[in-house]
Design a protein around this motif. Structure first.
Motif, short mmCIF file in Angstrom:
data_model
loop_
_atom_site.label_atom_id
_atom_site.label_comp_id
_atom_site.label_asym_id
_atom_site.label_seq_id
_atom_site.Cartn_x
_atom_site.Cartn_y
_atom_site.Cartn_z
N ALA A 1 3.17 0.88 -1.43
CA ALA A 1 3.39 -0.21 -0.49
C ALA A 1 2.22 -1.18 -0.48
CB ALA A 1 3.64 0.34 0.91
N LEU A 2 1.00 -0.66 -0.56
CA LEU A 2 -0.19 -1.52 -0.60
C LEU A 2 -0.23 -2.36 -1.86
CD1 LEU A 2 -3.07 0.73 0.81
CD2 LEU A 2 -2.34 -1.49 1.69
N PHE A 3 0.07 -1.75 -2.98
CA PHE A 3 0.08 -2.51 -4.23
C PHE A 3 1.18 -3.57 -4.21
CE2 PHE A 3 -2.41 0.98 -6.21
CZ PHE A 3 -3.41 0.19 -6.77
N ARG A 4 2.30 -3.27 -3.56
CA ARG A 4 3.38 -4.26 -3.46
C ARG A 4 2.92 -5.45 -2.62
NH1 ARG A 4 6.83 -4.65 -6.86
NH2 ARG A 4 7.55 -2.49 -6.65
N LEU B 1 -1.82 -2.68 -11.77
CA LEU B 1 -1.68 -1.33 -12.31
C LEU B 1 -1.72 -0.33 -11.16
CD1 LEU B 1 -1.42 0.14 -15.03
CD2 LEU B 1 -3.90 0.44 -15.01
N GLY B 2 -0.63 0.37 -10.93
CA GLY B 2 -0.51 1.25 -9.78
C GLY B 2 -1.42 2.46 -9.79
N SER B 3 -2.01 2.78 -10.94
CA SER B 3 -2.85 3.96 -11.03
C SER B 3 -4.32 3.67 -10.74
CB SER B 3 -2.73 4.59 -12.42
OG SER B 3 -3.17 3.68 -13.42
N ARG B 4 -4.68 2.41 -10.54
CA ARG B 4 -6.09 2.07 -10.34
C ARG B 4 -6.61 2.65 -9.03
NH1 ARG B 4 -6.11 -4.39 -9.84
NH2 ARG B 4 -8.35 -4.06 -9.66
N THR B 5 -7.90 2.91 -9.00
CA THR B 5 -8.52 3.51 -7.82
C THR B 5 -8.72 2.45 -6.74
OG1 THR B 5 -9.68 5.12 -9.21
CG2 THR B 5 -10.55 4.75 -6.98
N ILE B 6 -8.33 2.78 -5.51
CA ILE B 6 -8.51 1.87 -4.39
C ILE B 6 -9.02 2.64 -3.17
CG2 ILE B 6 -6.74 0.22 -5.12
CD1 ILE B 6 -4.84 1.53 -3.10
N GLU B 7 -9.71 1.92 -2.30
CA GLU B 7 -10.11 2.47 -1.00
C GLU B 7 -9.04 2.06 0.00
OE1 GLU B 7 -12.55 4.41 -0.25
OE2 GLU B 7 -13.51 4.45 -2.24
N ILE B 8 -8.22 3.01 0.40
CA ILE B 8 -7.03 2.71 1.19
C ILE B 8 -7.37 1.97 2.48
CG2 ILE B 8 -5.08 3.66 2.46
CD1 ILE B 8 -4.58 4.05 -0.39
N GLU B 9 -8.28 2.51 3.29
CA GLU B 9 -8.57 1.91 4.59
C GLU B 9 -9.16 0.51 4.44
OE1 GLU B 9 -10.96 4.48 6.97
OE2 GLU B 9 -9.46 6.09 7.04
N GLU B 10 -10.06 0.33 3.50
CA GLU B 10 -10.66 -0.98 3.28
C GLU B 10 -9.62 -1.97 2.78
OE1 GLU B 10 -13.64 -3.97 2.96
OE2 GLU B 10 -13.41 -2.13 4.13
N MET B 11 -8.74 -1.51 1.93
CA MET B 11 -7.72 -2.40 1.39
C MET B 11 -6.77 -2.85 2.49
SD MET B 11 -5.40 -1.76 -1.98
CE MET B 11 -4.37 -3.05 -2.67
#
Length: 234
Positions: free
Chosen positions: A149-152, A115-125
């Motif tokens: 791009a990260l979710f992909r 789900l592209g709307s979920r909350t993520i920590e960009i740097e950690e991910m």
């Protein structure tokens, strides 16, 4: 070579889906505390049984499904497969209220939907997820472009390990590179496929990002949206 996929929303499917489960599965479902977790579990197990019933020509409750790990022998964390139909490879994924299953007799398959709307920590991910080549590609991105791009990348890597049946302890995501049409792996673990793993990005709607991994290049993907789980058996 065709990969068939079925998509449905768990919220509208749960009531009917419960009727396709075994008593043991219903008991396990009722032990799950969160409503959405229970709903997803019930719908996921039901679509797997409906797929097996369609392929084998038996009642859904009679379908034998094994989750034994092919790599370590554990009985409950391996890639699911039909005990009476090893020729039909399938993979199931869910995110939010969406449940999706992919299956083929012509290739191994791995499917992931995020789900592209979920909350993520960009740097950690980025740190946990990306290989060195992927980090270089992501460095020039920001905002929604970087999130997508990260979710992909995430969906492609999850699809890959769902195809192979390996866990993150056996192959960390940073050891996989999925920034091309074929997966590259740094130090392939035991049991890794000898054939290349090909990647296909999918458009399923519902604000999702999805990917399909196969051992055959450029599969024909047939996607059907279901109103009911039992429609898969038709």
């Amino acid at each position: 070579m065709i990969v068939r996929m079925w998509v449905l929303e768990a919220r509208s499917a749960e009531a009917e889906a419960r009727g396709l489960l075994t008593p043991a599965e219903l008991s396990r479902a009722d032990e799950l505390g969160r409503e959405q977790v229970r709903r997803t579990f019930v719908t996921s197990r039901a679509v797997q049984r409906a797929l097996g019933a369609r392929h084998l020509g038996v009642a859904a409750a009679e379908v034998g499904i094994s989750r034994a790990c092919a790599h370590c022998g554990d009985g409950d964390h391996g890639k699911p497969h039909f005990t009476a139909a090893p020729e039909l490879d399938f993979s199931v994924s869910h995110t939010g209220d969406l449940v999706v299953i992919a299956a083929s007799t012509g290739t191994r398959v791995g499917l992931d939907v995020e789900l592209g709307s979920r909350t993520i920590e960009i740097e950690e991910m980025v740190r946990v997820l990306a290989s060195e080549s992927e980090q270089r590609s992501l460095d020039g991105l920001d905002g929604d472009t970087l999130r997508t791009a990260l979710f992909r990348v995430w969906a492609r890597k999850e699809a890959t390990v769902k195809l192979t049946g390996h866990g993150l302890l056996q192959v960390p995501f940073s050891a996989l590179s999925v920034d091309g049409p074929v997966v590259r792996v740094d130090g392939a673990p035991d049991g890794w496929p000898e054939e290349p793993i090909h990647l296909t990005d999918l458009s399923l709607g519902h604000g999702s990002v999805a990917a399909l991994a196969t051992t055959v290049a450029k599969p024909e993907v047939d996607i059907v949206t279901l109103a009911r789980v039992s429609d898969l058996s038709v």
